[in-house]
Design a protein around this motif. Structure first.
Motif, PDB file in Angstrom:
ATOM      1  N   ILE A  10     -13.846   7.088 -24.746  1.00 28.08           N
ATOM      2  CA  ILE A  10     -13.948   7.437 -26.163  1.00 28.08           C
ATOM      3  C   ILE A  10     -15.407   7.711 -26.534  1.00 28.08           C
ATOM      4  O   ILE A  10     -15.720   8.698 -27.206  1.00 28.08           O
ATOM      5  CB  ILE A  10     -13.357   6.319 -27.042  1.00 28.08           C
ATOM      6  N   VAL A  11     -16.301   6.856 -26.071  1.00 28.67           N
ATOM      7  CA  VAL A  11     -17.725   7.029 -26.407  1.00 28.67           C
ATOM      8  C   VAL A  11     -18.265   8.320 -25.797  1.00 28.67           C
ATOM      9  O   VAL A  11     -18.968   9.091 -26.459  1.00 28.67           O
ATOM     10  CB  VAL A  11     -18.555   5.813 -25.955  1.00 28.67           C
ATOM     11  N   GLU A  12     -17.930   8.581 -24.546  1.00 27.93           N
ATOM     12  CA  GLU A  12     -18.394   9.814 -23.891  1.00 27.93           C
ATOM     13  C   GLU A  12     -17.890  11.045 -24.628  1.00 27.93           C
ATOM     14  O   GLU A  12     -18.645  11.999 -24.856  1.00 27.93           O
ATOM     15  CB  GLU A  12     -17.944   9.856 -22.431  1.00 27.93           C
ATOM     16  N   ALA A  13     -16.615  11.031 -24.990  1.00 25.50           N
ATOM     17  CA  ALA A  13     -16.054  12.177 -25.719  1.00 25.50           C
ATOM     18  C   ALA A  13     -16.720  12.324 -27.073  1.00 25.50           C
ATOM     19  O   ALA A  13     -17.004  13.439 -27.529  1.00 25.50           O
ATOM     20  CB  ALA A  13     -14.547  12.003 -25.884  1.00 25.50           C
ATOM     21  N   ALA A  14     -17.010  11.204 -27.717  1.00 28.87           N
ATOM     22  CA  ALA A  14     -17.612  11.243 -29.054  1.00 28.87           C
ATOM     23  C   ALA A  14     -19.025  11.809 -29.021  1.00 28.87           C
ATOM     24  O   ALA A  14     -19.439  12.494 -29.958  1.00 28.87           O
ATOM     25  CB  ALA A  14     -17.609   9.849 -29.670  1.00 28.87           C
ATOM     26  N   VAL A  15     -19.784  11.546 -27.956  1.00 27.52           N
ATOM     27  CA  VAL A  15     -21.125  12.133 -27.842  1.00 27.52           C
ATOM     28  C   VAL A  15     -21.014  13.648 -27.944  1.00 27.52           C
ATOM     29  O   VAL A  15     -21.716  14.302 -28.723  1.00 27.52           O
ATOM     30  CB  VAL A  15     -21.814  11.734 -26.520  1.00 27.52           C
ATOM     31  N   THR A  32     -10.177  11.283 -29.763  1.00 24.75           N
ATOM     32  CA  THR A  32      -9.249  10.703 -28.781  1.00 24.75           C
ATOM     33  C   THR A  32      -8.570  11.790 -27.944  1.00 24.75           C
ATOM     34  O   THR A  32      -8.328  11.581 -26.758  1.00 24.75           O
ATOM     35  CB  THR A  32      -8.192   9.805 -29.468  1.00 24.75           C
ATOM     36  N   LYS A  33      -8.316  12.942 -28.545  1.00 19.33           N
ATOM     37  CA  LYS A  33      -7.767  14.058 -27.752  1.00 19.33           C
ATOM     38  C   LYS A  33      -8.773  14.493 -26.691  1.00 19.33           C
ATOM     39  O   LYS A  33      -8.409  14.736 -25.536  1.00 19.33           O
ATOM     40  CB  LYS A  33      -7.401  15.233 -28.654  1.00 19.33           C
ATOM     41  N   ALA A  34     -10.039  14.608 -27.090  1.00 18.03           N
ATOM     42  CA  ALA A  34     -11.082  15.007 -26.136  1.00 18.03           C
ATOM     43  C   ALA A  34     -11.236  13.957 -25.032  1.00 18.03           C
ATOM     44  O   ALA A  34     -11.546  14.290 -23.882  1.00 18.03           O
ATOM     45  CB  ALA A  34     -12.408  15.214 -26.855  1.00 18.03           C
ATOM     46  N   ALA A  35     -11.010  12.691 -25.388  1.00 13.78           N
ATOM     47  CA  ALA A  35     -11.129  11.604 -24.409  1.00 13.78           C
ATOM     48  C   ALA A  35      -9.889  11.476 -23.541  1.00 13.78           C
ATOM     49  O   ALA A  35      -9.921  10.802 -22.504  1.00 13.78           O
ATOM     50  CB  ALA A  35     -11.381  10.280 -25.130  1.00 13.78           C
ATOM     51  N   GLY A  36      -8.778  12.086 -23.967  1.00  7.18           N
ATOM     52  CA  GLY A  36      -7.533  11.989 -23.216  1.00  7.18           C
ATOM     53  C   GLY A  36      -6.885  10.617 -23.321  1.00  7.18           C
ATOM     54  O   GLY A  36      -6.262  10.145 -22.368  1.00  7.18           O
ATOM     55  N   LYS A  39      -4.338   8.020 -29.645  1.00 10.49           N
ATOM     56  CA  LYS A  39      -5.108   7.791 -30.871  1.00 10.49           C
ATOM     57  C   LYS A  39      -5.116   6.312 -31.246  1.00 10.49           C
ATOM     58  O   LYS A  39      -6.139   5.794 -31.707  1.00 10.49           O
ATOM     59  CB  LYS A  39      -4.518   8.623 -32.013  1.00 10.49           C
ATOM     60  N   GLY A  40      -4.017   5.633 -31.039  1.00  9.75           N
ATOM     61  CA  GLY A  40      -3.928   4.219 -31.385  1.00  9.75           C
ATOM     62  C   GLY A  40      -4.922   3.357 -30.630  1.00  9.75           C
ATOM     63  O   GLY A  40      -5.331   2.299 -31.118  1.00  9.75           O
ATOM     64  N   SER A  41      -5.324   3.804 -29.455  1.00  7.11           N
ATOM     65  CA  SER A  41      -6.252   2.998 -28.657  1.00  7.11           C
ATOM     66  C   SER A  41      -7.646   2.948 -29.276  1.00  7.11           C
ATOM     67  O   SER A  41      -8.429   2.041 -28.993  1.00  7.11           O
ATOM     68  CB  SER A  41      -6.335   3.529 -27.225  1.00  7.11           C
ATOM     69  N   PHE A  42      -7.947   3.912 -30.135  1.00  7.13           N
ATOM     70  CA  PHE A  42      -9.258   3.935 -30.787  1.00  7.13           C
ATOM     71  C   PHE A  42      -9.507   2.627 -31.529  1.00  7.13           C
ATOM     72  O   PHE A  42     -10.569   2.021 -31.414  1.00  7.13           O
ATOM     73  CB  PHE A  42      -9.343   5.120 -31.756  1.00  7.13           C
ATOM     74  N   TYR A  43      -8.516   2.188 -32.283  1.00  5.76           N
ATOM     75  CA  TYR A  43      -8.692   1.006 -33.135  1.00  5.76           C
ATOM     76  C   TYR A  43      -8.610  -0.307 -32.354  1.00  5.76           C
ATOM     77  O   TYR A  43      -8.879  -1.361 -32.920  1.00  5.76           O
ATOM     78  CB  TYR A  43      -7.705   1.056 -34.299  1.00  5.76           C
ATOM     79  N   ASN A  44      -8.276  -0.229 -31.083  1.00  6.89           N
ATOM     80  CA  ASN A  44      -8.401  -1.407 -30.226  1.00  6.89           C
ATOM     81  C   ASN A  44      -9.863  -1.681 -29.886  1.00  6.89           C
ATOM     82  O   ASN A  44     -10.211  -2.792 -29.472  1.00  6.89           O
ATOM     83  CB  ASN A  44      -7.626  -1.225 -28.915  1.00  6.89           C
TER      84      ASN A  44
END
Length: 196
Positions: A10-15, A32-36, A39-44
């Protein structure tokens, strides 16, 4: 068995996505799409987009070409300083300089509207300023810069001028503003008017 953490992806995709689209231009879904990852895993892993963006700022700064630059053993402080800035400029050119600097982009886009990100950007600027000021102090001691130079103030000037040049290069899609930065920021202040 516990599931592996999706946080690094998630962090790598967000950069990349924050750099490409800006803070407001990209959503959690985009990231989350870019990270593959779902979406729910973001809030974990993150309380919100501001927490993620603050972490992205830290990661981006830790990978700065300024930090990664390896000076030659016999480089003078001013030559090293110029080399570190040159390494950042070359990285911007090599990685599509039209995107500019992520720190400057986020700072300009958000100002003080997202305090967590503002604080992360401010901390990154302060750290970079301290590293520049150290080299300026050493250059003054070596007689490469005039004795009246105030290291902290000159470090802030160099960073502000450099980031302005990066922003203008982004708009113009040209390296000319960065070339001007090197000609003037270093060429005009070295002792006796000689170029660094």
């Amino acid at each position: 068995m516990p599931r592996p953490s999706c946080r690094p992806q998630i962090v790598e995709a967000a950069v990349s996505e924050f750099h490409r689209l800006g803070y407001h231009g990209c959503s959690v879904d985009t990231i989350t799409k870019a990270a593959g990852v779902p979406k729910g895993s973001f809030y974990n892993h993150f309380s919100g987009k501001d927490e993620l963006a603050a972490e992205v700022v830290g990661l981006y700064q830790s990978r700065s070409a300024f930090r990664e630059y390896e000076p030659a053993g016999d480089e003078s402080p001013l030559t090293e300083l110029r080399g570190r800035f040159r390494a950042v400029a070359e990285r911007h050119r090599d990685r599509d300089f039209a995107r500019g600097c992520l720190l400057a982009n986020l700072g300009a886009e958000l100002g003080g509207s997202v305090p967590r990100v503002r604080d992360a950007v401010d901390e990154a600027w302060r750290g970079w300023t301290a590293r520049v000021a150290d080299l300026v102090t050493r250059a003054v001691a070596a007689g490469e810069l005039p004795g009246g130079v105030r290291p902290e103030a000159y470090a802030r000037f160099l960073l502000d001028a450099f980031e302005g040049a990066v922003t203008r290069a982004k708009v113009e899609r040209s390296m000319t503003p960065l070339d001007d930065f090197f000609d003037h920021a270093f060429g005009l202040v070295s002792a006796g008017g000689t170029r660094a």
